[in-house]
Design a protein around this motif. Sequence first.
Motif, PDB file in Angstrom:
ATOM      1  N   PHE A 121     -10.711   9.483  -5.960  1.00 57.85           N
ATOM      2  CA  PHE A 121     -12.104   9.789  -5.576  1.00 57.85           C
ATOM      3  C   PHE A 121     -12.279   8.802  -4.397  1.00 57.85           C
ATOM      4  CE2 PHE A 121     -15.929   7.453  -6.015  1.00 57.85           C
ATOM      5  CZ  PHE A 121     -16.909   8.287  -6.293  1.00 57.85           C
ATOM      6  N   ALA A 162     -14.050  10.730  -1.304  1.00 57.49           N
ATOM      7  CA  ALA A 162     -15.446  10.447  -1.251  1.00 57.49           C
ATOM      8  C   ALA A 162     -15.720   9.849   0.244  1.00 57.49           C
ATOM      9  CB  ALA A 162     -15.998   9.241  -2.077  1.00 57.49           C
ATOM     10  N   GLU A 222     -15.552  12.674   2.737  1.00 53.01           N
ATOM     11  CA  GLU A 222     -16.843  13.624   2.692  1.00 53.01           C
ATOM     12  C   GLU A 222     -17.946  12.527   3.217  1.00 53.01           C
ATOM     13  OE1 GLU A 222     -19.888  15.150  -0.587  1.00 53.01           O
ATOM     14  OE2 GLU A 222     -18.109  14.297  -1.403  1.00 53.01           O
ATOM     15  N   THR A 246     -25.397   8.900  -5.521  1.00 47.11           N
ATOM     16  CA  THR A 246     -24.893  10.250  -5.898  1.00 47.11           C
ATOM     17  C   THR A 246     -23.140   9.998  -5.968  1.00 47.11           C
ATOM     18  OG1 THR A 246     -26.544  11.277  -4.806  1.00 47.11           O
ATOM     19  CG2 THR A 246     -24.782  12.816  -5.496  1.00 47.11           C
ATOM     20  N   MET A 247     -22.686   9.374  -5.093  1.00 43.77           N
ATOM     21  CA  MET A 247     -21.133   9.216  -5.183  1.00 43.77           C
ATOM     22  C   MET A 247     -20.709   8.511  -6.565  1.00 43.77           C
ATOM     23  SD  MET A 247     -19.916   8.603  -1.500  1.00 43.77           S
ATOM     24  CE  MET A 247     -19.914   9.953  -0.074  1.00 43.77           C
ATOM     25  N   GLU A 270     -21.024  10.422  -9.490  1.00 44.61           N
ATOM     26  CA  GLU A 270     -19.789  11.524  -9.401  1.00 44.61           C
ATOM     27  C   GLU A 270     -18.773  10.865 -10.019  1.00 44.61           C
ATOM     28  OE1 GLU A 270     -19.474  13.083  -5.671  1.00 44.61           O
ATOM     29  OE2 GLU A 270     -21.003  14.388  -5.784  1.00 44.61           O
ATOM     30  N   PHE A 271     -18.543   9.598  -9.439  1.00 42.44           N
ATOM     31  CA  PHE A 271     -17.416   8.665  -9.941  1.00 42.44           C
ATOM     32  C   PHE A 271     -17.238   8.749 -11.521  1.00 42.44           C
ATOM     33  CE2 PHE A 271     -15.743   4.578 -11.111  1.00 42.44           C
ATOM     34  CZ  PHE A 271     -14.304   4.905 -10.931  1.00 42.44           C
ATOM     35  N   TRP A 296     -19.003  10.384 -13.598  1.00 43.77           N
ATOM     36  CA  TRP A 296     -18.824  11.733 -14.264  1.00 43.77           C
ATOM     37  C   TRP A 296     -17.238  12.260 -14.244  1.00 43.77           C
ATOM     38  CZ3 TRP A 296     -20.645  15.351 -17.439  1.00 43.77           C
ATOM     39  CH2 TRP A 296     -20.220  16.665 -17.272  1.00 43.77           C
ATOM     40  N   GLU A 297     -16.700  11.873 -13.099  1.00 42.45           N
ATOM     41  CA  GLU A 297     -15.260  12.143 -13.043  1.00 42.45           C
ATOM     42  C   GLU A 297     -14.168  11.517 -14.128  1.00 42.45           C
ATOM     43  OE1 GLU A 297     -13.284  12.250  -9.333  1.00 42.45           O
ATOM     44  OE2 GLU A 297     -14.861  13.050  -8.342  1.00 42.45           O
ATOM     45  N   GLY A 328     -15.101  19.461 -12.570  1.00 44.19           N
ATOM     46  CA  GLY A 328     -15.803  18.197 -11.834  1.00 44.19           C
ATOM     47  C   GLY A 328     -14.925  16.878 -12.318  1.00 44.19           C
ATOM     48  N   SER A 362     -11.719  14.266 -13.420  1.00 49.44           N
ATOM     49  CA  SER A 362     -10.452  13.933 -12.745  1.00 49.44           C
ATOM     50  C   SER A 362      -9.370  14.331 -13.706  1.00 49.44           C
ATOM     51  CB  SER A 362     -10.346  12.038 -13.000  1.00 49.44           C
ATOM     52  OG  SER A 362      -9.027  11.888 -12.613  1.00 49.44           O
TER      53      SER A 362
END
Length: 504
Positions: A162, A166, A169, A180-181, A184-185, A187-188, A237, A239
Amino acid sequence: MIFTTDNIILILAVLLVTGVVTAKFSSRIGLPSLVFFVGVGMILSKFIYYDNASLTQLFGILALIIILFDGGMQTKWTDIRAVAKPSLSLATIGVVLTTFLIGACAKFILGLSWNEGLLFGAIVGSTDAAAVFAVLGNKNIKKRLTSVLEAESGTNDPMAMFLTIALIEFMQHPEVNVLTMILEFLWEMGLGLVMGYLLGKISTMLIKSINLDSSGLYPVLSIALAVLAYGATSILGGSGLLAVYVMAVFVGNVDIPYRHSILRFNEAFAWMMQILMFILLGLLVFPSDLLEVIWQGIALSFLLMFVARPIGVYVSTLGMSFSTKERAFIAWSGLRGAVPIVLATYPLIAGLENAQLIFNVVFFVVLTSALIQGATISPLANWFGFSKGEKTVAPYSMELVSLAKTNAEMIEVHIRENSNVVGTNLLDLQLSDQALVNAIIRGKKLLIPKGDTILQAGDILYVLGPKAEQKRIKQLFSEERSNREEEHVQKEEEHMRIPRTNET
């Protein structure tokens, strides 16, 4: 050199044979086998030109799926449950701390920007499951420590991946929101855990319920389910690597048919993938490029081994019951391996400015980690008093290999100290007429079961019986002695209260 189909097949065969031979050689001198596999690839790079980072990344991820699945299936839930807190702390806080510390060092030593330095730190921030499983798997070191290291290496890859993705990106799109990152983490990781658990349950139900025509299809099914876990989770989306490891631990701790066949197949397949993966990674680097970064690589390797990793371990385990020696051993055993090299292909594919420099230094760090740390783990364990001598492995295993559909199954039963069958002979067991004890393993001996054979704690029984009776058979041997004794005492007391009418 012109590559024809026959040439490629011959080269593949030579690589596998060479890998197996070097694995045997490495175990004798105490070096991780990955050093020799990578060395073979680097030697071949003089004769074979190879620079396909995308293919290497694809093959590396597939290999990691197989390796994680194999390692997870052989991990006991009771072992990792006891060390869940330190393992998760090392896999998250430890990786982040290591990333920032070694990233700052890389910025100044390699002359990189802060973003590029942190990217380097993220790539080398995690320990490698393949290297840790390979080095610790055949050593009888203090169980708590090996459990921490194996659980950490199995769960910290998602964090490193991640951070790597990240940061790339963020470098390509600076307008990306940090919040947001972070979301996202979360969520992953959350989706990886949930999908791993759900697919673990689904996989065990499928393996148990499906009645395949050949026993050889069960290992293939298990591998397919592991790859499915990665693919399905990644598409949503989450891991994928975390999902694979969680699923493997779940499946490995549930009674499933053809368990030994699945484990042996996974082990062999994991070795094959590991050999080819490291050789392929060795092909991707040129020895002359490593010589150009030798002093930077040595400096960063030593800073990682002696500064960044120990600080990460110490902070991650604050307030936990680890001695100074245990923390030192955990820090020293954080081997780097395939994961950092695979992650180093991401900047190459993204076309970042200093991607090749980062890849070469990461490769150098992995080699020095394997050479220095891998070769000294056993002596350090002996010095600290953590080594428990030779690792004991069950000398026998038995499984019913069916060539066609069958309703019978060989059931492996472990007799615990508090089992109610301890001290009972086989004739007195309440087995059905359709079940039969085929073999008893006691220590290193294989006993032929007889009616007067008395069961002892620690015995391993192989019982052939109908699949429908599997649960009942296991319950018979797992029932605790205390419950049986209480029932016996109650019956005796009731018997004494009944008047004897036939006395004279």
